[in-house]
Design an enzyme around this catalytic site. Structure first.
Site, PDB file in Angstrom:
ATOM      1  N   GLY A 197      -9.229   5.273   1.597  1.00 55.60           N
ATOM      2  CA  GLY A 197      -9.989   6.110   2.690  1.00 55.60           C
ATOM      3  C   GLY A 197     -11.356   5.760   2.547  1.00 55.60           C
ATOM      4  O   GLY A 197     -12.288   6.602   2.729  1.00 55.60           O
TER       5      GLY A 197
ATOM      6  N   ASP B 299       0.510  -1.179   0.044  1.00 56.07           N
ATOM      7  CA  ASP B 299      -0.026  -0.238   0.048  1.00 56.07           C
ATOM      8  C   ASP B 299       0.962   1.363  -0.039  1.00 56.07           C
ATOM      9  O   ASP B 299       1.835   1.397   0.704  1.00 56.07           O
ATOM     10  CB  ASP B 299      -0.783   0.022   1.471  1.00 56.07           C
TER      11      ASP B 299
ATOM     12  N   ASP C  69      -9.455   0.230   6.345  1.00 57.17           N
ATOM     13  CA  ASP C  69      -8.391   0.197   7.429  1.00 57.17           C
ATOM     14  C   ASP C  69      -8.954   0.812   8.706  1.00 57.17           C
ATOM     15  O   ASP C  69      -9.240  -0.013   9.934  1.00 57.17           O
ATOM     16  CB  ASP C  69      -7.202   0.900   7.225  1.00 57.17           C
TER      17      ASP C  69
ATOM     18  N   SER D 191     -13.253   3.711   4.562  1.00 53.87           N
ATOM     19  CA  SER D 191     -13.991   3.178   5.846  1.00 53.87           C
ATOM     20  C   SER D 191     -15.283   3.917   5.931  1.00 53.87           C
ATOM     21  O   SER D 191     -15.124   5.049   5.529  1.00 53.87           O
ATOM     22  CB  SER D 191     -13.095   3.510   6.970  1.00 53.87           C
TER      23      SER D 191
HETATM   24 ZN   LIG Z   1      -4.552   5.000   0.688  1.00 56.87          ZN
END
Ligand SMILES: [Zn+2]
Length: 349
Positions: A224, A83, A268, A226
């Site tokens: 991003g 990542d 995440d 989540s």
């Molecule tokens: Zn990212």
């Protein structure tokens, strides 16, 4: 099953019109949580490690754990992804370990903070693509700059400052030959994405749809992403946490993305919140406990539950057995003979 090319996972997802969650890992319990969820829902999965995760866990511990996951779950296709690689060398070291996919985030300079120029981004990404494809490894690039900072990586800001320009996205995909393209549409890394439920003024799904129209064969990636559900925030705060109210990306917006070319969805924060809430609950309600297993087991279960929910919501559930994994060496041949060339001008054939 050996680790699988991320390109193959995403090609299959495109055929099946679903998205694949990419979940970040730093330790054994997180890897186990993802595999528990993948088994339960029969899902192919992308496991990814940031530079921070590789440093935290030490490269070899983390990679051997992933190999164990692959060995213990022969029916689940797993792609192992770097990542936010910040440089050619970071991507090269991941490939040397055996990662089957790398992200070259050339939207930022090597410091992982300063936005780069378009030409700099094209140059470094193209170099990584040449090196990775020769070895059968998938490459994700990024055009536009995401908001926020995670693990010390990111330009900061709201996520609205460097929204992806669809024309640039087309040029970038053509000149670099990336297999997957991360775009900036207003999302940010970390827990604090939006200060109210996001609408079209802060979450630019119209830009995503415009890019997909121009690049119908390119696998798009939402970072991003989540959802930062209130229930997970509440558990943390109920047991002594101090999270400020915040909003993530609603599941229905992610599903709209998946209907418009999004094949990889990075999650995440939701897993972090689930684990922290479970650990806080044990330590707060049973202060006499001191065996790490007493709180790591509920933490692992809490993360597995969130991951399984996302796998179902993204549509990957039930698809683990749809296809046979193509060896990475065969992927290398496909790139070499042009049959896997992802450039948009060739993809329509
Ligand atoms: Zn990212």
């Amino acid at each position: 099953m050996p680790l699988v090319s991320m390109r193959q996972l995403l090609d299959e997802a495109a055929k099946g019109q679903y998205g694949v969650g990419a979940f970040n890992v730093n330790d054994m319990e997180q890897i186990q949580a993802i595999m528990m969820a993948a088994r339960q829902t029969n899902s192919p999965v992308i496991v990814q490690a940031s530079r921070g995760a590789r440093a935290f866990a030490e490269d070899l511990y983390l990679f051997k754990l992933i190999q164990a996951a692959a060995e213990l779950n022969p029916d689940i296709p797993i792609a192992m992804h770097q990542d936010h690689g910040n440089s050619f060398d970071t991507c090269k070291s991941a490939i040397a370990l055996g990662y089957t996919s790398v992200m070259m985030d050339g939207s930022l300079k090597e410091d992982g903070k300063t936005p780069s120029t378009f030409e700099e981004n094209v140059d470094v990404t193209r170099r990584v693509v040449d090196y990775a494809h020769e070895r059968g490894v998938t490459v994700e690039g990024e055009i536009g700059v995401l908001g926020g900072v995670e693990d010390g990586h990111g330009a900061g800001g709201s996520g609205l400052e460097h929204i992806t320009d669809p024309d640039q996205a087309v040029e970038f995909a053509e000149r670099t030959g990336v297999d997957a393209l991360a775009i900036a549409i207003g999302t940010s890394h970390g827990a604090y994405k939006f200060n109210k439920k996001p609408d079209g003024s802060v979450l630019k799904m119209d830009v995503l749809i415009a890019i997909h129209k121009r690049l119908p064969h390119t696998h798009l990636v939402m970072h991003g992403s989540s959802s930062v559900p209130k229930e997970l925030q509440d558990i943390v705060n109920e047991y002594g946490g101090k999270l400020k109210p915040t909003w993530g990306v609603p599941i229905e917006e992610i599903q709209l993305g998946i209907r418009n070319g999004v094949r990889k969805v990075n999650v995440d924060t939701d897993n972090r919140l689930a684990m922290t809430g479970a650990i806080r609950k044990v330590l707060w309600t049973q202060p006499e406990k001191f065996d790490p297993r007493d709180y790591m087991k509920p933490a692992r279960e809490a993360m597995a539950k969130v991951v399984a929910e996302r796998m179902t919501e993204f549509g990957q559930a039930g698809h683990a057995g749809d296809y046979k994994p193509i060896p990475i060496s065969e992927m290398a041949k496909g790139y070499a003979n042009g049959s896997l060339d992802p450039r948009p001008s060739l993809a329509a054939r």
